[in-house]
Design an enzyme around this catalytic site. Structure first.
Site, PDB file in Angstrom:
ATOM      1  N   LYS A  31       5.634  -5.986  49.082  1.00 61.47           N
ATOM      2  CA  LYS A  31       4.543  -5.000  49.190  1.00 61.47           C
ATOM      3  C   LYS A  31       5.042  -3.594  48.901  1.00 61.47           C
ATOM      4  O   LYS A  31       4.460  -2.869  48.084  1.00 61.47           O
ATOM      5  CB  LYS A  31       3.953  -5.049  50.609  1.00 61.47           C
ATOM      6  N   ASN A  32       6.110  -3.183  49.589  1.00 61.25           N
ATOM      7  CA  ASN A  32       6.503  -1.780  49.506  1.00 61.25           C
ATOM      8  C   ASN A  32       7.151  -1.411  48.174  1.00 61.25           C
ATOM      9  O   ASN A  32       7.153  -0.243  47.789  1.00 61.25           O
ATOM     10  CB  ASN A  32       7.371  -1.398  50.706  1.00 61.25           C
ATOM     11  N   CYS A 125      -1.034   7.575  61.548  1.00 60.11           N
ATOM     12  CA  CYS A 125      -1.571   6.228  61.484  1.00 60.11           C
ATOM     13  C   CYS A 125      -1.190   5.517  62.763  1.00 60.11           C
ATOM     14  O   CYS A 125      -0.639   6.132  63.678  1.00 60.11           O
ATOM     15  CB  CYS A 125      -1.089   5.494  60.246  1.00 60.11           C
ATOM     16  N   ARG A 130       3.718  10.554  61.216  1.00 62.95           N
ATOM     17  CA  ARG A 130       4.142  10.393  59.829  1.00 62.95           C
ATOM     18  C   ARG A 130       3.859  11.619  58.946  1.00 62.95           C
ATOM     19  O   ARG A 130       3.038  11.574  58.030  1.00 62.95           O
ATOM     20  CB  ARG A 130       3.507   9.130  59.236  1.00 62.95           C
ATOM     21  N   ASP A 316      10.228  -2.720  60.254  1.00 57.91           N
ATOM     22  CA  ASP A 316       9.129  -3.617  59.881  1.00 57.91           C
ATOM     23  C   ASP A 316       9.319  -5.035  60.421  1.00 57.91           C
ATOM     24  O   ASP A 316       8.439  -5.882  60.247  1.00 57.91           O
ATOM     25  CB  ASP A 316       8.971  -3.665  58.348  1.00 57.91           C
ATOM     26  N   ARG A 408      -3.672  -6.283  54.996  1.00 61.18           N
ATOM     27  CA  ARG A 408      -3.072  -5.182  54.224  1.00 61.18           C
ATOM     28  C   ARG A 408      -1.769  -5.603  53.561  1.00 61.18           C
ATOM     29  O   ARG A 408      -1.455  -5.136  52.470  1.00 61.18           O
ATOM     30  CB  ARG A 408      -2.775  -3.985  55.148  1.00 61.18           C
TER      31      ARG A 408
HETATM   32  N1  EPU Z   1       9.198  11.282  58.052  1.00 60.73           N
HETATM   33  C1  EPU Z   1       9.113  12.627  58.278  1.00 60.73           C
HETATM   34  N2  EPU Z   1       8.813  13.456  57.229  1.00 60.73           N
HETATM   35  C2  EPU Z   1       8.578  12.962  55.973  1.00 60.73           C
HETATM   36  C3  EPU Z   1       8.684  11.570  55.742  1.00 60.73           C
HETATM   37  C4  EPU Z   1       8.991  10.760  56.812  1.00 60.73           C
HETATM   38  O1  EPU Z   1       9.310  13.087  59.397  1.00 60.73           O
HETATM   39  O2  EPU Z   1       8.313  13.766  55.066  1.00 60.73           O
HETATM   40  C5  EPU Z   1       9.503  10.392  59.184  1.00 60.73           C
HETATM   41  C6  EPU Z   1       8.330   9.454  59.488  1.00 60.73           C
HETATM   42  O3  EPU Z   1       7.355  10.075  60.269  1.00 60.73           O
HETATM   43  C7  EPU Z   1       9.014   8.298  60.178  1.00 60.73           C
HETATM   44  C8  EPU Z   1      10.383   8.250  59.476  1.00 60.73           C
HETATM   45  O4  EPU Z   1      10.555   9.519  58.843  1.00 60.73           O
HETATM   46  O5  EPU Z   1       9.170   8.569  61.529  1.00 60.73           O
HETATM   47  C9  EPU Z   1      10.510   7.146  58.437  1.00 60.73           C
HETATM   48  O6  EPU Z   1       9.512   7.275  57.460  1.00 60.73           O
HETATM   49  P1  EPU Z   1       9.714   6.849  55.952  1.00 60.73           P
HETATM   50  O7  EPU Z   1       9.301   8.000  55.101  1.00 60.73           O
HETATM   51  O8  EPU Z   1      11.074   6.262  55.751  1.00 60.73           O
HETATM   52  O9  EPU Z   1       8.643   5.695  55.833  1.00 60.73           O
HETATM   53  P2  EPU Z   1       7.482   5.565  54.777  1.00 60.73           P
HETATM   54  O10 EPU Z   1       7.978   5.839  53.428  1.00 60.73           O
HETATM   55  O11 EPU Z   1       6.273   6.256  55.251  1.00 60.73           O
HETATM   56  C10 EPU Z   1       8.030   3.055  54.277  1.00 60.73           C
HETATM   57  C11 EPU Z   1       7.296   1.759  54.322  1.00 60.73           C
HETATM   58  C12 EPU Z   1       7.053   1.374  55.773  1.00 60.73           C
HETATM   59  C13 EPU Z   1       8.395   1.253  56.474  1.00 60.73           C
HETATM   60  C14 EPU Z   1       9.183   2.574  56.337  1.00 60.73           C
HETATM   61  C15 EPU Z   1      10.567   2.511  56.931  1.00 60.73           C
HETATM   62  C16 EPU Z   1       6.014   1.877  52.282  1.00 60.73           C
HETATM   63  C17 EPU Z   1       4.690   1.926  51.644  1.00 60.73           C
HETATM   64  N3  EPU Z   1       6.032   1.903  53.616  1.00 60.73           N
HETATM   65  O12 EPU Z   1       7.189   4.008  54.910  1.00 60.73           O
HETATM   66  O13 EPU Z   1       6.416   0.118  55.747  1.00 60.73           O
HETATM   67  O14 EPU Z   1       8.202   0.960  57.824  1.00 60.73           O
HETATM   68  O15 EPU Z   1       9.295   2.923  54.944  1.00 60.73           O
HETATM   69  O16 EPU Z   1      11.302   1.493  56.363  1.00 60.73           O
HETATM   70  O17 EPU Z   1       7.023   1.781  51.607  1.00 60.73           O
HETATM   71  C18 EPU Z   1       5.156  -1.660  56.630  1.00 60.73           C
HETATM   72  O18 EPU Z   1       5.373  -2.265  55.559  1.00 60.73           O
HETATM   73  O19 EPU Z   1       4.658  -2.214  57.638  1.00 60.73           O
HETATM   74  C19 EPU Z   1       5.513  -0.249  56.715  1.00 60.73           C
HETATM   75  C20 EPU Z   1       5.044   0.561  57.650  1.00 60.73           C
END
Ligand code: EPU
Length: 436
Positions: A31-32, A125, A130, A316, A408
């Site tokens: 998915k990701n 969310c 986030r 995850d 999802r």
């Molecule tokens: N964060 C910040 N500032 C930012 C970006 C992130 O503070 O600008 C924080 C977030 O709030 C969080 C942490 O950093 O506390 C990690 O967030 P990250 O950006 O790594 O996650 P993401 O890119 O939003 C992706 C996956 C998630 C998965 C995370 C961590 C996708 C679409 N989503 O999210 O997947 O949990 O990386 O591995 O790639 C899922 O599949 O169930 C899912 C939530």
């Protein structure tokens, strides 16, 4: 009629526990990876083909987002043909980004292609607030002026092209690494991103961009270096197998004390999950380079899990492992360090007879001898998977609501489980009295 907020009739998933599973599960595309790669297709002023795309609601939402900026997309069994020759809009509607945070990731490619992007803040969310500050800071370093006005992030390239820069991420954010890597592929000169995410999906995205002619090295390590090019070309690319789906089925085998095989997988992507399963007493056998056999055990030991960026234990998989630890002997702990609100499944697992105490971001789980089926509510995608797993192991029937979360991100979870011998069916809410 009750609906799930997306104008579909609300359903309930009825799971009759205690079935033994056996057989083989095919694992879908990640998915990701898919969501990031679909965004990256915007970088190509030609058409691209993506294969091994999972049939999940988030992919449909991303299709809507790409269509909203004027992209043509054709869907055929497991493949997407994305024609991004002409992008007619730089603005993405709020009601789409609001449904799925990954929609925000189009900001990098739109800005790189058009010099302007206007994407609504995704907001919080179910699992945390986030923020997107790391995405924004990185885009500014690449030469964008960014204004956040009325909930919309508006980014404008100061010069006609973005400019390569040295960027340090305060946290190895998956999304920020992806946004900035995509934006830098078409920037002028060299970009170095330090402390970046090393997740396999980041590597897959880099491989897709490289297949289109991008010059990227170091993806999968803490430092990614991108030499900007002026144009990317067409490609045909297959998505990697979903490591989280694979690990979810591994826990399904363990929690039902069953033996199943799964493929295709990339075993290296599953190191943390395999280590924890083996530590508590399940057996994982590598049958070939892309196929695993998981053998459940009648008893499991306790363990301690802390979620971390890759290659640490994946956030995850935290909820699904917690379901398994409710039935493991002794006191286990699960510490969630990546998201601040990703323990909502604790209350639901307790409704099924689990003994879990929360101390801040740490769940202390005292193993019980059995769970009992109960009505439960899914609160997010991985929580919904955890409740299905708990339901498979519980005495009696579990009835889970909130199925839009499950839809999802899992491609035909129920069908795949039924093919292994599980007893679970979806029914319209209100018809739960009939037998299953
Ligand atoms: N964060 C910040 N500032 C930012 C970006 C992130 O503070 O600008 C924080 C977030 O709030 C969080 C942490 O950093 O506390 C990690 O967030 P990250 O950006 O790594 O996650 P993401 O890119 O939003 C992706 C996956 C998630 C998965 C995370 C961590 C996708 C679409 N989503 O999210 O997947 O949990 O990386 O591995 O790639 C899922 O599949 O169930 C899912 C939530």
């Amino acid at each position: 009629m009750l609906t799930n907020g997306q104008d579909r009739p609300e359903s309930v998933l009825r799971i009759k526990g205690k079935a033994t599973l056996s057989g083989h599960v095919p694992i879908s595309g990640a998915k990701n990876s898919t969501l990031a790669i679909m965004a990256a297709a915007l970088l190509c002023s030609d058409s691209t083909r993506i294969r091994n795309v999972p049939a999940i609601a988030d992919v449909q939402t991303m299709i809507e987002i790409l269509k909203a900026v004027g992209i043509k997309i054709t869907q055929s069994s497991g493949a997407l043909d994305i024609d991004a020759k002409h992008i007619s809009q730089s603005h993405v509607p709020y009601d789409l980004v609001n449904q799925m945070r990954a929609g925000f990731f189009v900001i990098g490619p739109l800005l790189a292609r058009l010099g302007v992007a206007r994407v609504p803040l995704p907001g919080g969310c179910a699992i945390g607030t986030r923020p997107v500050d790391l995405h924004v800071k990185g885009l500014q370093a690449l030469g964008a002026d960014v204004i956040i006005d009325q909930g919309i992030v508006q980014a404008y390239a100061r010069h006609s092209r973005l400019k390569g820069a040295k960027i340090y991420l305060d946290f190895p954010s998956v999304g920020a690494t992806e946004t900035l890597m995509m934006a830098a592929t078409l920037a002028e000169g060299e970009t170095v991103i330090e402390n970046c995410a090393q997740e396999p999906e980041v590597m897959d995205l880099a491989n897709f961009c490289r297949a289109m002619g991008a010059k990227i090295r170091g993806a999968g390590t803490k430092t990614i270096v991108i030499d900007g090019v002026t144009r990317l070309h067409t490609t045909d690319f297959g998505i990697i197998p979903d490591r989280i789906e694979a690990a979810t089925f591994m826990v399904a085998a363990a929690i039902t004390r069953s033996t199943i095989t799964i493929s295709p997988v990339i075993p290296d992507h599953l190191t943390a999950a395999i280590a924890k399963l083996e530590e508590i007493g399940a057996k994982v056998v590598l049958e070939s380079s892309s196929r695993l056999r998981v053998e459940g055990s009648p008893r499991y030991r306790h363990t301690h899990i802390e979620t971390l960026p890759y290659p640490g234990f994946p956030t995850d998989m935290q909820a699904q492992f917690m379901a398994l630890l409710t039935l493991s002997e002794g006191n286990s702990t699960v510490k969630e360090t990546v998201f601040e609100n990703r323990l909502q499944h604790v209350a639901e697992l307790c409704r099924m007879g689990a003994n879990i105490k929360l101390q801040g971001n740490i769940a202390v789980i005292t193993g019980v001898s059995s769970l009992s089926g109960a009505p439960v509510m899914a609160t997010d995608l991985r929580a919904s998977a955890a409740l299905v797993l708990a339901g498979l192991a519980a005495e009696g029937e579990t009835q889970m609501q909130g199925l839009h979360h499950l839809d999802r991100g899992y491609d035909q979870l129920e069908t795949k489980l039924r093919n292994l011998g599980a007893n679970l069916y979806r029914q319209p809410l209100g018809s739960e009295q009939s037998a299953i």
